[in-house]
Scaffold this active site. Structure first.
Site, PDB file in Angstrom:
ATOM      1  N   CYS A  35       0.865  -1.165   0.000  1.00 33.87           N
ATOM      2  CA  CYS A  35       0.000   0.000   0.000  1.00 33.87           C
ATOM      3  C   CYS A  35       0.902   1.215   0.000  1.00 33.87           C
ATOM      4  O   CYS A  35       2.121   1.078   0.018  1.00 33.87           O
ATOM      5  CB  CYS A  35      -0.890   0.010   1.224  1.00 33.87           C
ATOM      6  SG  CYS A  35       0.062   0.264   2.695  1.00 33.87           S
ATOM      7  N   ARG A  83       0.164   1.695  -5.743  1.00 31.32           N
ATOM      8  CA  ARG A  83       0.565   0.689  -4.755  1.00 31.32           C
ATOM      9  C   ARG A  83      -0.625   0.060  -4.039  1.00 31.32           C
ATOM     10  O   ARG A  83      -0.478  -0.929  -3.316  1.00 31.32           O
ATOM     11  CB  ARG A  83       1.480   1.314  -3.703  1.00 31.32           C
ATOM     12  CG  ARG A  83       2.789   1.830  -4.255  1.00 31.32           C
ATOM     13  CD  ARG A  83       3.601   2.462  -3.153  1.00 31.32           C
ATOM     14  NE  ARG A  83       3.914   1.537  -2.090  1.00 31.32           N
ATOM     15  CZ  ARG A  83       4.954   0.720  -2.068  1.00 31.32           C
ATOM     16  NH1 ARG A  83       5.803   0.740  -3.070  1.00 31.32           N
ATOM     17  NH2 ARG A  83       5.163  -0.096  -1.055  1.00 31.32           N
ATOM     18  N   TRP A  88      -4.168  -1.511   0.337  1.00 34.49           N
ATOM     19  CA  TRP A  88      -4.371  -2.732  -0.439  1.00 34.49           C
ATOM     20  C   TRP A  88      -4.527  -3.798   0.637  1.00 34.49           C
ATOM     21  O   TRP A  88      -3.559  -4.290   1.202  1.00 34.49           O
ATOM     22  CB  TRP A  88      -3.157  -2.995  -1.329  1.00 34.49           C
ATOM     23  CG  TRP A  88      -3.272  -4.218  -2.176  1.00 34.49           C
ATOM     24  CD1 TRP A  88      -2.790  -5.462  -1.876  1.00 34.49           C
ATOM     25  CD2 TRP A  88      -3.869  -4.326  -3.449  1.00 34.49           C
ATOM     26  NE1 TRP A  88      -3.065  -6.325  -2.903  1.00 34.49           N
ATOM     27  CE2 TRP A  88      -3.720  -5.661  -3.883  1.00 34.49           C
ATOM     28  CE3 TRP A  88      -4.528  -3.416  -4.292  1.00 34.49           C
ATOM     29  CZ2 TRP A  88      -4.202  -6.112  -5.110  1.00 34.49           C
ATOM     30  CZ3 TRP A  88      -5.006  -3.872  -5.507  1.00 34.49           C
ATOM     31  CH2 TRP A  88      -4.838  -5.204  -5.906  1.00 34.49           C
ATOM     32  N   ASN A 101       2.365  -0.197   6.064  1.00 35.31           N
ATOM     33  CA  ASN A 101       2.409  -1.036   4.871  1.00 35.31           C
ATOM     34  C   ASN A 101       3.102  -2.323   5.278  1.00 35.31           C
ATOM     35  O   ASN A 101       4.186  -2.271   5.852  1.00 35.31           O
ATOM     36  CB  ASN A 101       3.190  -0.298   3.780  1.00 35.31           C
ATOM     37  CG  ASN A 101       3.556  -1.170   2.593  1.00 35.31           C
ATOM     38  OD1 ASN A 101       4.538  -0.933   1.930  1.00 35.31           O
ATOM     39  ND2 ASN A 101       2.785  -2.208   2.330  1.00 35.31           N
ATOM     40  N   GLY A 102       2.476  -3.462   4.998  1.00 33.96           N
ATOM     41  CA  GLY A 102       3.102  -4.739   5.327  1.00 33.96           C
ATOM     42  C   GLY A 102       2.189  -5.600   6.178  1.00 33.96           C
ATOM     43  O   GLY A 102       0.969  -5.403   6.188  1.00 33.96           O
ATOM     44  N   GLU A 111       5.460 -22.161 -17.837  1.00 37.88           N
ATOM     45  CA  GLU A 111       5.331 -20.741 -17.493  1.00 37.88           C
ATOM     46  C   GLU A 111       6.439 -19.922 -18.179  1.00 37.88           C
ATOM     47  O   GLU A 111       6.201 -18.826 -18.670  1.00 37.88           O
ATOM     48  CB  GLU A 111       5.363 -20.585 -15.958  1.00 37.88           C
ATOM     49  CG  GLU A 111       5.407 -19.165 -15.436  1.00 37.88           C
ATOM     50  CD  GLU A 111       4.232 -18.284 -15.844  1.00 37.88           C
ATOM     51  OE1 GLU A 111       3.254 -18.782 -16.430  1.00 37.88           O
ATOM     52  OE2 GLU A 111       4.321 -17.072 -15.606  1.00 37.88           O
ATOM     53  N   LYS A 159       5.810 -16.836 -20.869  1.00 38.30           N
ATOM     54  CA  LYS A 159       6.351 -15.472 -20.713  1.00 38.30           C
ATOM     55  C   LYS A 159       6.981 -15.000 -22.017  1.00 38.30           C
ATOM     56  O   LYS A 159       6.819 -13.859 -22.422  1.00 38.30           O
ATOM     57  CB  LYS A 159       7.411 -15.399 -19.611  1.00 38.30           C
ATOM     58  CG  LYS A 159       6.935 -15.507 -18.186  1.00 38.30           C
ATOM     59  CD  LYS A 159       6.204 -14.294 -17.666  1.00 38.30           C
ATOM     60  CE  LYS A 159       4.748 -14.439 -17.860  1.00 38.30           C
ATOM     61  NZ  LYS A 159       3.830 -14.910 -16.980  1.00 38.30           N
ATOM     62  N   GLU A 163       4.309 -14.196 -24.492  1.00 39.12           N
ATOM     63  CA  GLU A 163       3.550 -13.004 -24.104  1.00 39.12           C
ATOM     64  C   GLU A 163       4.273 -11.702 -24.405  1.00 39.12           C
ATOM     65  O   GLU A 163       3.682 -10.765 -24.923  1.00 39.12           O
ATOM     66  CB  GLU A 163       3.268 -13.022 -22.586  1.00 39.12           C
ATOM     67  CG  GLU A 163       2.112 -13.889 -22.179  1.00 39.12           C
ATOM     68  CD  GLU A 163       1.926 -13.904 -20.669  1.00 39.12           C
ATOM     69  OE1 GLU A 163       0.781 -13.796 -20.221  1.00 39.12           O
ATOM     70  OE2 GLU A 163       2.925 -14.033 -19.923  1.00 39.12           O
ATOM     71  N   HIS A 184       9.136 -38.669 -29.198  1.00 35.65           N
ATOM     72  CA  HIS A 184       7.817 -39.054 -29.722  1.00 35.65           C
ATOM     73  C   HIS A 184       7.294 -38.013 -30.708  1.00 35.65           C
ATOM     74  O   HIS A 184       6.092 -37.948 -30.964  1.00 35.65           O
ATOM     75  CB  HIS A 184       6.841 -39.255 -28.559  1.00 35.65           C
ATOM     76  CG  HIS A 184       7.281 -40.337 -27.617  1.00 35.65           C
ATOM     77  ND1 HIS A 184       7.203 -41.670 -27.934  1.00 35.65           N
ATOM     78  CD2 HIS A 184       7.875 -40.272 -26.401  1.00 35.65           C
ATOM     79  CE1 HIS A 184       7.694 -42.385 -26.942  1.00 35.65           C
ATOM     80  NE2 HIS A 184       8.120 -41.563 -25.995  1.00 35.65           N
ATOM     81  N   LYS A 224      -4.654  -7.242 -18.748  1.00 32.86           N
ATOM     82  CA  LYS A 224      -4.253  -7.762 -17.434  1.00 32.86           C
ATOM     83  C   LYS A 224      -5.325  -8.691 -16.858  1.00 32.86           C
ATOM     84  O   LYS A 224      -5.043  -9.751 -16.348  1.00 32.86           O
ATOM     85  CB  LYS A 224      -4.007  -6.588 -16.488  1.00 32.86           C
ATOM     86  CG  LYS A 224      -3.555  -6.988 -15.095  1.00 32.86           C
ATOM     87  CD  LYS A 224      -2.117  -7.471 -15.116  1.00 32.86           C
ATOM     88  CE  LYS A 224      -1.708  -8.107 -13.808  1.00 32.86           C
ATOM     89  NZ  LYS A 224      -0.567  -9.005 -13.982  1.00 32.86           N
TER      90      LYS A 224
HETATM   91  N1  GLU Z   1      -1.796  -5.216   6.736  1.00 36.43           N
HETATM   92  C1  GLU Z   1      -2.334  -3.904   6.596  1.00 36.43           C
HETATM   93  C2  GLU Z   1      -3.834  -3.950   6.315  1.00 36.43           C
HETATM   94  O1  GLU Z   1      -4.402  -4.933   5.980  1.00 36.43           O
HETATM   95  C3  GLU Z   1      -1.611  -3.098   5.546  1.00 36.43           C
HETATM   96  C4  GLU Z   1      -1.906  -3.570   4.166  1.00 36.43           C
HETATM   97  C5  GLU Z   1      -0.916  -3.209   3.103  1.00 36.43           C
HETATM   98  O2  GLU Z   1       0.275  -3.110   3.312  1.00 36.43           O
HETATM   99  O3  GLU Z   1      -1.392  -3.088   1.985  1.00 36.43           O
HETATM  100  O4  GLU Z   1      -4.498  -2.993   6.442  1.00 36.43           O
END
Ligand code: GLU
Length: 615
Positions: free
Chosen positions: A2, A32, A79, A105-106, A487, A491, A494, A510, A610
């Site tokens: 995010c 992001r 996100w 974020n994380g 895969e 790529k 693609e 064969h 996409k």
């Molecule tokens: N884990 C956090 C959430 O769910 C942050 C999400 C993220 O880094 O996108 O809100």
């Protein structure tokens, strides 16, 4: 993934409010993450925050960024990883007294345990996120610390996982605190303000003077312009200005993290994507429910299209090897042959990056009509496929913008392996010690992937020059390497528009070998240790017909093939199944550099979209 931003104003400004400035920074970070937005500002002894589900453009009229001014503030574009996108789960998150605001974020891996402890101490939670735990942990530590920074440091030392954190706090309103581990965070310095953000584009139109924060570092910025950075583990102070760099990027280049294309940026993001996916799912109760359902299935169908289908094939192999569970891979658009046979005792595992893939959606609906249960693996929370599934699992790769899937593929493969381990434990195919040994190796894969990207970059570029004018290529493997070869060939089709065909190496005699003549490129994926000798025979077969042979091979075994390979990638290898993850970036890099050599834009392959929402 995010976008987070924090702003500390050094001088009063009349032309633009702090809220407006935060909004502009968030707009630059929206690539992001974009499921919810929020901000908080500190002014005159007050902490004001607003947040809402939706994209910035849609929620701006309600959030009214422009009306909020102040000297310190934070913003977030989300996100979702923990808890669906909704107003309550949007950031910032607050403590019980609403005097701390946190953007993150994380993934805080130990959030569940911390949450239980904080609940027992009387803290009240308002969201389902992992992030909110940090606000309460910070609050709790303030009670026993001399300064807010001391409390912040204690709180950071109590969390595990991945985080870029920025926090503000009413008690010390002149400071903004930050910390970083496994997730990017940078400082931008100008005369007027100091920014702390996930990425440089957030503030690039205000300053190009950047200080990078490294893993395990934390610190604060204050309104008098002071920047403190120190190492969490050693408490060693960093001289911030010794790291100051001038960034010569355009805004567009900055959005791509300084890389020329999203595809290569996302290839480099794979260690983080895998780490986050494994950490998140290992602690998620949905994984246990999914494992039980898979284990109880009469027939297990693995449904996916394109790259997701190849990820499903790796899932088939992982389930067979780790859980002795047979499964039936189904290409989404071919579902009707299979759904006709389905019953209430059957289970579908649907894999889709976007969660909106039309063919996969049609497939799960058809299986559901027969009473089958559906588990989905998607990268976008609350998208159509998860909404229509009985159990939702998520890869945590963050938004993938390059049309050709890269980081979502390795994330899907990692998650399928984690699931297979759980099923193996449940049905007794794996002993506890075997399972934890495997998980330990899976935890080490991000490091291997990082190493293999570094090892392959120059080699892939060179190979691309050699292959530049080829019309056709074979990608061969055996055992668990086969889906990876498929895969890799996909790529190349693609993004480089070269005809590449992948098949099980034993099939050469064969039929397909008749096409091989002098210089015909054949890429061998030596990822499966069990079939090394048979693969070597296939390699010799091809070589003696004039093929130009390329090998992806574990460093340790390289010497055994030195005579038979024309070109090799000597990689850091693990066990056969795990190599499916560890070797994938090399194949992506070959395709990427081939596209560049041939003059194509790998981010926008012709005729492809996409998210495929049509039949
Ligand atoms: N884990 C956090 C959430 O769910 C942050 C999400 C993220 O880094 O996108 O809100």
């Amino acid at each position: 993934m995010c976008g987070i931003v924090g702003v500390v104003r050094l001088k009063p400004q009349n032309d633009v409010t702090l809220g407006k400035l935060i909004k502009t920074c968030l707009e630059r970070l929206e690539y992001r993450g974009y499921d919810s937005v929020g901000f908080a500002v500190l002014k005159n002894g007050e902490l004001v925050y607003r947040k809402k589900k939706g994209k910035i453009a849609d929620v701006s009229p309600a959030l009214r960024f422009e009306e909020f001014d102040g000297s310190i503030g934070v913003g977030h574009t989300r996100w979702a990883t923990h808890g669906p996108p909704n107003d309550a789960n949007a950031h910032p998150h607050m403590d019980c007294t609403r005097s701390i605001a946190v953007v993150h974020n994380g993934i805080i891996a130990n959030y569940a345990k911390l949450k239980d402890e904080l609940l027992a101490l009387g803290h009240k939670f308002l969201s389902e996120t992992d992030t909110e735990v940090f606000a309460h942990l910070f609050e709790q530590n303030i009670k026993t610390s001399q300064t807010c920074y001391e409390a912040f440091k204690k709180a950071v030392s109590q969390i595990t996982g991945s985080y870029a954190l920025v926090c503000i706090c009413l008690k010390e309103p002149e400071k903004m605190f930050f910390a970083r581990k496994n997730t990017p965070l940078v400082i931008g310095v100008s005369e007027e303000q100091i920014f702390v953000a996930s990425d440089i584009p957030a503030f690039l139109e205000y300053t190009n003077r950047v200080i990078v924060i490294n893993d395990n570092e934390l610190g604060y910025v204050s309104t008098d312009g002071k920047i403190v950075i120190e190492n969490l583990l050693t408490s060693q102070k960093v001289q911030p200005y010794s790291r100051l760099r001038l960034i010569p990027w355009t805004a567009e280049l900055a959005r791509k993290g300084g890389y020329p294309h999203y595809m290569i940026k996302e290839i480099h993001e794979q260690p983080i994507a895998i780490g986050d996916t494994v950490r998140y799912n290992a602690n998620d109760s949905a994984l246990s429910l999914a494992a039980e359902l898979v284990n109880s299935a009469r027939n297990l169908f693995l449904v996916g299209a394109g790259t997701a289908h190849y990820a499903s094939l790796t899932g088939r192999d992982a389930l067979a090897l780790l859980a002795r569970k047979p499964s039936i891979p189904v290409i989404s658009s071919e579902f009707s042959l299979f759904s006709k046979t389905a019953t209430e005792s059957d289970v579908v595992l649907a894999v889709s990056q976007s969660g909106e893939t039309h063919d996969t959606l049609m497939a799960i609906r058809s299986f559901k009509e027969k009473g089958a249960k559906v588990i989905s693996i998607c990268n976008v929370m609350e998208s159509a496929i998860p909404r229509e599934s009985h159990i939702q699992l998520y890869t945590k790769a963050g938004p993938e913008i390059g049309v050709a899937a890269t980081k979502t593929f390795v994330s899907q493969v990692s998650l399928l392996q984690l699931l297979a381990v759980r099923v193996g434990l449940l049905n007794g195919s794996l002993k506890e010690t075997e399972a934890s040994e495997y998980i330990k190796k899976l935890d080490e894969i991000p490091v291997l992937v990082e190493r293999n990207i570094a090892l392959s970059e120059v080699r892939a570029k060179e190979l691309a020059r050699i292959f530049k004018n080829k019309q056709s290529a074979y990608y061969l493997s055996r055992g668990t390497g086969v889906p990876l070869a498929k895969e890799g060939a996909l790529k190349v089709k693609e993004v480089a528009y070269i005809h590449a065909e992948a098949y099980e190496a034993g099939e050469s005699k064969h039929g397909p070998i008749s096409l091989v003549s002098e210089g015909f490129p054949v890429v061998f994926v030596f990822s499966d240790n069990e079939v090394f000798d048979q693969m070597r025979s296939n390699l010799v077969e091809m070589r003696s017909r004039g093929a130009y042979t390329v090998g992806l091979i574990g460093k340790e075994r390289k010497a055994e093939l030195a005579e038979t390979l024309d070109y090799s990638f000597d990689l850091s290898a693990s066990d056969s199944l795990l190599n499916t993850i560890a070797f994938a970036p090399t194949l992506q890099l070959i395709a990427y550099y081939l596209a560049l050599e041939r003059g194509y834009d790998p981010d926008k392959p012709r005729n492809l979209a996409k998210t495929v929402t049509v039949e």
